[in-house]
Design a protein around this motif. Structure first.
Motif, PDB file in Angstrom:
ATOM      1  N   SER A 138       0.842  -1.204   0.000  1.00 12.37           N
ATOM      2  CA  SER A 138       0.000   0.000   0.000  1.00 12.37           C
ATOM      3  C   SER A 138       0.874   1.250   0.000  1.00 12.37           C
ATOM      4  O   SER A 138       0.370   2.361   0.016  1.00 12.37           O
ATOM      5  N   ASP A 139       2.174   1.051  -0.050  1.00  9.77           N
ATOM      6  CA  ASP A 139       3.143   2.138   0.125  1.00  9.77           C
ATOM      7  C   ASP A 139       3.004   3.256  -0.914  1.00  9.77           C
ATOM      8  O   ASP A 139       2.850   2.994  -2.104  1.00  9.77           O
ATOM      9  N   GLY A 140       3.163   4.450  -0.415  1.00 11.91           N
ATOM     10  CA  GLY A 140       3.142   5.611  -1.302  1.00 11.91           C
ATOM     11  C   GLY A 140       3.111   6.868  -0.453  1.00 11.91           C
ATOM     12  O   GLY A 140       3.347   6.816   0.760  1.00 11.91           O
ATOM     13  N   THR A 141       2.830   7.976  -1.091  1.00 14.07           N
ATOM     14  CA  THR A 141       2.776   9.245  -0.358  1.00 14.07           C
ATOM     15  C   THR A 141       1.476   9.974  -0.683  1.00 14.07           C
ATOM     16  O   THR A 141       0.840   9.721  -1.705  1.00 14.07           O
ATOM     17  N   ASN A 142       1.131  10.900   0.191  1.00 16.45           N
ATOM     18  CA  ASN A 142      -0.097  11.671  -0.032  1.00 16.45           C
ATOM     19  C   ASN A 142       0.162  13.096  -0.529  1.00 16.45           C
ATOM     20  O   ASN A 142      -0.749  13.725  -1.064  1.00 16.45           O
ATOM     21  N   TYR A 143       1.376  13.585  -0.312  1.00 16.51           N
ATOM     22  CA  TYR A 143       1.635  14.991  -0.652  1.00 16.51           C
ATOM     23  C   TYR A 143       2.943  15.163  -1.413  1.00 16.51           C
ATOM     24  O   TYR A 143       3.950  14.515  -1.084  1.00 16.51           O
ATOM     25  N   PRO A 144       2.940  16.016  -2.412  1.00 13.56           N
ATOM     26  CA  PRO A 144       4.177  16.329  -3.129  1.00 13.56           C
ATOM     27  C   PRO A 144       5.270  16.745  -2.148  1.00 13.56           C
ATOM     28  O   PRO A 144       5.014  17.536  -1.234  1.00 13.56           O
ATOM     29  N   GLY A 145       6.440  16.169  -2.316  1.00 16.56           N
ATOM     30  CA  GLY A 145       7.564  16.504  -1.446  1.00 16.56           C
ATOM     31  C   GLY A 145       7.620  15.675  -0.188  1.00 16.56           C
ATOM     32  O   GLY A 145       8.623  15.709   0.536  1.00 16.56           O
ATOM     33  N   GLN A 146       6.587  14.907   0.095  1.00 15.31           N
ATOM     34  CA  GLN A 146       6.536  14.151   1.359  1.00 15.31           C
ATOM     35  C   GLN A 146       7.738  13.220   1.522  1.00 15.31           C
ATOM     36  O   GLN A 146       8.292  13.090   2.606  1.00 15.31           O
ATOM     37  N   ASP A 147       8.114  12.556   0.459  1.00 14.97           N
ATOM     38  CA  ASP A 147       9.295  11.674   0.516  1.00 14.97           C
ATOM     39  C   ASP A 147       9.895  11.624  -0.884  1.00 14.97           C
ATOM     40  O   ASP A 147       9.262  12.043  -1.870  1.00 14.97           O
ATOM     41  N   ASP A 148      11.099  11.080  -0.952  1.00 18.35           N
ATOM     42  CA  ASP A 148      11.812  11.059  -2.223  1.00 18.35           C
ATOM     43  C   ASP A 148      11.345   9.860  -3.060  1.00 18.35           C
ATOM     44  O   ASP A 148      11.555   8.701  -2.669  1.00 18.35           O
ATOM     45  N   ILE A 149      10.728  10.152  -4.174  1.00 13.51           N
ATOM     46  CA  ILE A 149      10.112   9.112  -5.005  1.00 13.51           C
ATOM     47  C   ILE A 149      11.150   8.057  -5.403  1.00 13.51           C
ATOM     48  O   ILE A 149      10.916   6.847  -5.306  1.00 13.51           O
ATOM     49  N   ARG A 150      12.318   8.521  -5.821  1.00 13.94           N
ATOM     50  CA  ARG A 150      13.331   7.578  -6.311  1.00 13.94           C
ATOM     51  C   ARG A 150      13.929   6.733  -5.180  1.00 13.94           C
ATOM     52  O   ARG A 150      14.150   5.534  -5.347  1.00 13.94           O
ATOM     53  N   SER A 151      14.179   7.355  -4.039  1.00 14.29           N
ATOM     54  CA  SER A 151      14.717   6.560  -2.920  1.00 14.29           C
ATOM     55  C   SER A 151      13.752   5.452  -2.526  1.00 14.29           C
ATOM     56  O   SER A 151      14.163   4.352  -2.134  1.00 14.29           O
ATOM     57  N   ARG A 152      12.493   5.731  -2.631  1.00 11.06           N
ATOM     58  CA  ARG A 152      11.503   4.701  -2.273  1.00 11.06           C
ATOM     59  C   ARG A 152      11.599   3.513  -3.233  1.00 11.06           C
ATOM     60  O   ARG A 152      11.411   2.366  -2.832  1.00 11.06           O
ATOM     61  N   GLN A 153      11.908   3.781  -4.503  1.00  9.59           N
ATOM     62  CA  GLN A 153      12.120   2.666  -5.446  1.00  9.59           C
ATOM     63  C   GLN A 153      13.351   1.849  -5.044  1.00  9.59           C
ATOM     64  O   GLN A 153      13.364   0.623  -5.152  1.00  9.59           O
ATOM     65  N   ASP A 154      14.403   2.552  -4.588  1.00 10.67           N
ATOM     66  CA  ASP A 154      15.620   1.843  -4.159  1.00 10.67           C
ATOM     67  C   ASP A 154      15.312   0.934  -2.968  1.00 10.67           C
ATOM     68  O   ASP A 154      15.763  -0.210  -2.898  1.00 10.67           O
ATOM     69  N   ARG A 155      14.535   1.468  -2.022  1.00 11.94           N
ATOM     70  CA  ARG A 155      14.204   0.679  -0.822  1.00 11.94           C
ATOM     71  C   ARG A 155      13.348  -0.534  -1.203  1.00 11.94           C
ATOM     72  O   ARG A 155      13.538  -1.641  -0.678  1.00 11.94           O
ATOM     73  N   LEU A 156      12.417  -0.306  -2.114  1.00 13.73           N
ATOM     74  CA  LEU A 156      11.568  -1.403  -2.590  1.00 13.73           C
ATOM     75  C   LEU A 156      12.436  -2.494  -3.218  1.00 13.73           C
ATOM     76  O   LEU A 156      12.284  -3.693  -2.905  1.00 13.73           O
ATOM     77  N   ALA A 157      13.354  -2.086  -4.077  1.00 11.88           N
ATOM     78  CA  ALA A 157      14.213  -3.053  -4.784  1.00 11.88           C
ATOM     79  C   ALA A 157      15.038  -3.860  -3.780  1.00 11.88           C
ATOM     80  O   ALA A 157      15.201  -5.086  -3.931  1.00 11.88           O
ATOM     81  N   GLU A 158      15.523  -3.175  -2.753  1.00  8.04           N
ATOM     82  CA  GLU A 158      16.359  -3.850  -1.755  1.00  8.04           C
ATOM     83  C   GLU A 158      15.555  -4.933  -1.021  1.00  8.04           C
ATOM     84  O   GLU A 158      16.023  -6.061  -0.838  1.00  8.04           O
ATOM     85  N   SER A 159      14.346  -4.599  -0.614  1.00 10.38           N
ATOM     86  CA  SER A 159      13.513  -5.568   0.106  1.00 10.38           C
ATOM     87  C   SER A 159      13.132  -6.732  -0.799  1.00 10.38           C
ATOM     88  O   SER A 159      13.208  -7.900  -0.405  1.00 10.38           O
ATOM     89  N   LEU A 160      12.709  -6.411  -2.025  1.00 15.88           N
ATOM     90  CA  LEU A 160      12.298  -7.478  -2.950  1.00 15.88           C
ATOM     91  C   LEU A 160      13.452  -8.447  -3.202  1.00 15.88           C
ATOM     92  O   LEU A 160      13.251  -9.659  -3.267  1.00 15.88           O
ATOM     93  N   ALA A 161      14.659  -7.914  -3.311  1.00 17.69           N
ATOM     94  CA  ALA A 161      15.821  -8.778  -3.585  1.00 17.69           C
ATOM     95  C   ALA A 161      16.050  -9.738  -2.421  1.00 17.69           C
ATOM     96  O   ALA A 161      16.360 -10.918  -2.618  1.00 17.69           O
ATOM     97  N   GLU A 162      15.866  -9.243  -1.205  1.00 19.75           N
ATOM     98  CA  GLU A 162      16.067 -10.112  -0.040  1.00 19.75           C
ATOM     99  C   GLU A 162      15.028 -11.242  -0.024  1.00 19.75           C
ATOM    100  O   GLU A 162      15.355 -12.397   0.259  1.00 19.75           O
ATOM    101  N   VAL A 163      13.795 -10.891  -0.329  1.00 23.45           N
ATOM    102  CA  VAL A 163      12.738 -11.911  -0.344  1.00 23.45           C
ATOM    103  C   VAL A 163      12.981 -12.895  -1.494  1.00 23.45           C
ATOM    104  O   VAL A 163      12.849 -14.115  -1.327  1.00 23.45           O
TER     105      VAL A 163
END
Ligand code: RM4
Ligand code: MN
Length: 383
Positions: A138-163
């Motif tokens: 369900s991950d995401g953000t509600n407001y522009p600037g809330q978090d770094d869009i690209r870093s969130r992709q990096d974190r996602l990739a890291e978790s998926l790789a571990e699984v």
């Protein structure tokens, strides 16, 4: 015709454990009589759907909604009922810690907790014999600037790789995408392209699952299906219907023509095999649940029968001749065929009642569970 019958006899449609519990919208969850109090009772209800359709031999679990002490015992219970455990669905969306995301949270501890849950789901696959992990974030953000869009992709990739690395030889995960909700500005896996890109990078045990309710209105889902199949990346479906957003209504109820078009691409693309999972992901908020699942299974069977009936040779001939109307006519002829008598025959050949809805209603099962399942907490979202 007998080829079509054999193909229909072979179809397996997985029902979700959560369809048997209470559900609703954020406005109200309506309690229904006879609803299961635990995963064991959910499996008993799912076994009824299989008993009357002959086409729903597996049941998806959702963790932690279906948490039990002994998963091997739960799997044995399923097998005593004539069904088996299907996909294990992870749940990283109902814990306070996940307010800002799970595997993409800015907080490393939260990410660790979320990834640990996904690894726990693989343990449950080992214990139940399930070969499929379904990941929806369900991950995401509600407001522009809330978090770094690209870093969130990096974190996602890291978790998926571990699984991914934790998966056994015969196990796979299906990555599910959804346009929006509960996040309203950005979603970290919003579309098939994002899911596909992550899966391609990971390898053959990562595939995309298409939940039919997870697209913008008007999206051509059959195109996505054709594309993913061509790339060997279609892992399965979460079937349901929608009129507006992610409505989770009965498959084939809102747009049976769309379901037919999707099933045609499955058949055409060589996806009508065990490798593509046909799962239901629905909630029966106002209709009876077991009967709602039976109806949904039948709707998928009808769309499949029509897809199998398309005269592919005539279609190919019309297409290569540039005969637009002829090709469309071949396609529509199949869609407009009443396949209910054919499916009734298929059921009779299997020793089943040709009319599963009526047979279930006559069985008295609902009256029995309504009388027996009194007291205790009914299952529902969050339980
Ligand atoms: C999500 C998604 C998942 C399902 C949950 C309950 O929208 O469709 O597949 O497990 O809802
Ligand atoms: Mn889904």
């Amino acid at each position: 015709m007998s080829d079509i019958k054999a193909a229909l006899l072979a179809q397996a449609i997985e029902t979700p454990s959560w369809a048997y519990g209470n559900s609703g919208t954020r406005f109200k969850v309506f309690a229904q009589r006879g609803v299961p109090r635990d995963p064991y009772e959910k499996l008993a209800d799912a076994a009824q759907v299989h008993a009357f359709t002959g086409a729903a031999p597996s049941v998806a679990l959702h963790i932690p909604w279906d948490k039990v002490d002994d998963y091997a015992d739960l799997a044995a219970h399923a097998s005593n009922l004539g069904v088996r455990i299907g996909a294990i669905n992870s749940n990283v969306f109902q814990d306070d810690d996940y307010m800002l995301g799970s595997v993409t949270s800015p907080d490393a501890q939260v990410r660790r907790k979320a990834t640990d849950h996904l690894l726990e789901c693989v343990d449950i696959m080992d214990a139940t014999g399930s070969d499929t992990l379904k990941l929806w974030f369900s991950d995401g953000t509600n407001y522009p600037g809330q978090d770094d869009i690209r870093s969130r992709q990096d974190r996602l990739a890291e978790s998926l790789a571990e699984v991914y690395d934790r998966l056994g030889e015969h196990q796979r995960f299906l990555l599910e995408y959804k346009l929006f909700e509960p996040a309203f500005y950005t979603t970290d896996v919003p579309d098939w392209g994002t899911a596909y890109a992550h899966c391609v990078k990971l390898g053959p045990k990562a595939q995309v699952v298409v939940d039919t309710g997870h697209h913008a209105p008007g999206t051509n889902i059959e195109f996505i299906v054709a594309f993913l199949l061509r790339e060997g990346k279609l892992g399965g479906f979460d079937f349901n219907s929608r009129f507006y957003a992610d409505d989770d209504l009965m498959a084939g109820a809102a747009d049976p023509f769309q379901l037919f078009r999707i099933m045609f691409e499955v058949v055409r693309g060589g996806g009508y095999t065990e490798d593509v999972a046909f799962m239901l992901d629905q909630c029966h908020n106002i209709e009876p649940k077991i009967a709602g699942q039976i109806r949904s299974v039948m709707n998928v069977q009808e769309a499949t029968a029509k897809a199998l009936l398309v005269d592919r040779a005539a279609l190919a001939a019309a297409q290569s001749a540039g005969d637009v109307l002829g090709a469309n006519g071949v396609f529509m002829d199949a869609y407009n065929t009443d396949v209910r008598p054919l499916l009734a025959e298929v059921r009779a050949e299997r020793g089943l009642d040709p009319d599963p809805m009526a047979a279930y209603a006559r069985s008295g099962y609902f009256e029995k569970i309504a009388a027996e399942r009194v007291g205790g907490a009914q299952a529902g979202w969050g339980a």
